[in-house]
Design a protein around this motif. Structure first.
Motif: not given
Lengths: 229, 287
Positions: A54, B13-14, A46, A76, B23-24, B6-7, A49, B21, B2-3, A81, B17-18, B10-11, A85, A57-58
């Motif tokens: 994206l 997962l992004g 990813l 942590l 939360l932690s 994929f997008k 890309f 982040l 397909k494309k 945590l 992940a954020s 990705g969004l 929470m 963020v990664l």
């Protein structure tokens, strides 16, 4: 003196307990590595890309896990945590989770690096024959990236296994923690026991890690031979 | 087609992940401010909830013989462990032991990893602010060990003489502030201080009396001439701040065990083999 010290290992169930501790270590490392490497490959793909958001963020995720020391991450997730929470996981699961997320972060960078170092004409040729993005990654980029990233991945694996020695700080009964129990319980009877206990722990880690790093070296040599004819 | 898929992936997962982040991040930033307030109703472990759960989680030491350690059979034993098992038995639940070290005893309670701490936990004013202590089950204080040939039995015998201590111990603290006429020879480790005593660098050595009892057991030429000097310190079970239910229950339990003579028995089975004959249960156990 040295002769009496080694006997600390053969008292009662001491040696079996040390191997039990090693099993806990290996189990946590193995599960974390499997989860982390899979997630890491996905994140790494990813990160190549074009979407800027994206990638940002990664990148943040990677830096978060790479900059913060593993000890701090463990504290942590284990102490702080739950307080904030109400998420309360047992120590072994916290350990696996933290190590998996950390592995994923590091792995994503390895995969990204490998993907972008596949020669540019390969990508362009793929696009020229009309491959979709999925096909491009599946048939052109990933197969060539794998051999590039393998040595770094194995290096990461040995690092993760070594770092499990921090787990005693969050009450995981790993091999180091059991070792300390044995040392303290036998301090009066075997003053030199500490040398032997840590000695055998050294041997245990060495036996697990050395073949991996040897393999990594061999792979790298082979790859260079292949690449340079 | 397909494309597009994929997008979207990705969004997704992004975003995930954020979210993780953020939360932690929250967790770490509010760490300092929140230690006083306990907001979660689930984080309390009342006696009722423990009984319903069927297990009590107890923080213990794994490397401090003879209080909490693991023997060569791999069993947790010690003075604290005997008490822990008795408490679980009287609650009619199973004990689950969580091994801690000295500096995460408070965190283990506050983050709800354990219900009760029985890890040689000395009551201090600072700790009282962050956890609740039940009635103590053991006492320790500073003792003074000296050669049997020239025993020191009173603090007055030490005036103007060299006394051996380890830096940072309660013994050093006590003699520095309360007995300024005693000259102190300070060392960094236990091994060093005992060697200094054997080489007659001082007339006596001061440390926690329980260490000294264990040490003189193997040293027939020495004796703990002053068994206790200065203020007594107490070892008590601790519960999470505000857990009244378990605190009251533990207080009653300690009193009733005391009446049954449980602690004398515990002393005789766990501590006596380490401390030798010179020490009586009443030097350690609280009456």
């Amino acid at each position: 003196m040295a002769h009496s010290g080694i006997n600390v290992l053969f008292e009662g169930r001491n040696l079996i307990r040390l191997f039990g501790g090693l099993w806990t270590t290996v189990e946590i490392a193995a599960v974390a590595l499997v989860l982390g490497l899979i997630l890491g490959v996905v994140l790494g793909v990813l990160r190549t890309f074009p979407s800027r958001l994206l990638r940002f963020v990664l990148r943040l995720y990677l830096e978060f896990f790479r900059i913060i020391p593993t000890v701090v991450l463990l504290f942590l997730f284990y102490y702080i945590l739950p307080k904030q929470m109400g998420v309360n996981l047992p120590a072994n699961q916290v350990a696996t989770l933290v190590f998996a997320l950390w592995t994923a972060a590091e792995m994503s960078d390895i995969v990204r690096g490998a993907l972008i170092s596949v020669p540019k004409h390969q990508r362009e040729s793929g696009m020229a024959i009309g491959l979709s993005r999925w096909q491009l990654y599946r048939y052109v980029l990933i197969p060539q990236a794998v051999s590039l990233e393998l040595p770094a991945t194995i290096n990461l694996v040995t690092r993760v296994i070594k770092t499990t020695s921090l787990l005693m700080l969050i009450s995981v009964m790993d091999v180091i923690n059991v070792g300390q129990q044995v040392v303290e319980a036998n301090n009066q009877k075997y003053p030199t026991g500490v040398f032997w206990v840590y000695g055998i722990i050294f041997v245990m880690y060495f036996v697990i890690d050395y073949p991996l790093s040897w393999w990594a070296k061999r792979m790298d040599k082979k790859r260079l031979e292949r690449a340079n004819g | 087609m397909k494309k597009f898929g994929f997008k979207k992936l990705g969004l997704f997962l992004g975003i995930a992940a954020s979210l993780a982040l953020v939360l932690s991040g929250c967790g770490s930033s509010s760490k300092s401010s929140s230690s006083a307030s306990s907001t979660k109703s689930t984080s309390q472990s009342t006696v009722q909830q423990i009984k319903k759960r069927g297990t009590i989680r107890i923080a213990v030491f794994g490397d401090l013989p003879p209080y909490g350690w693991v023997n060569k059979q791999g069993q947790r034993v010690g003075y604290d462990l005997t008490l822990a098992r008795q408490i679980a038995k009287d609650l009619k639940v199973k004990p689950k032991f969580v091994q801690v070290n000295a500096n995460n005893r408070v965190d283990a309670l506050n983050s709800n990893k354990v219900d009760l701490v029985l890890a040689n936990f000395t009551v201090t004013p600072e700790r009282k602010q962050v956890v609740d202590f039940a009635s103590p089950y053991m006492k320790v204080s500073v003792g003074v060990v000296s050669p049997k040939s020239q025993p020191i039995t009173k603090a007055s015998q030490l005036q103007g003489k060299n006394l051996i201590v380890t830096k940072g111990t309660t013994a050093e603290n006590y003699f520095t502030s309360k007995q300024p006429n005693v000259k102190l020879l300070k060392f960094d480790s236990k091994t060093q201080q005992f060697n200094a005593l054997k080489n007659n660098r001082g007339v006596a050595l001061a440390d926690d009396n329980s260490y000294l009892y264990a040490w003189v057991k193997d040293q027939p030429k020495y004796t703990v001439g002053i068994k206790s000097i200065g203020p007594k310190q107490y070892i008590a079970p601790a519960v999470k701040k505000g857990n009244k239910s378990l605190l009251n229950w533990t207080n009653k339990e300690v009193t009733s065990l005391n009446n049954k003579g449980f602690f004398d028995k515990d002393y005789n089975s766990q501590l006596k083999p380490y401390f030798g004959k010179e020490v009586k249960p009443s030097d350690i156990v609280i009456k």
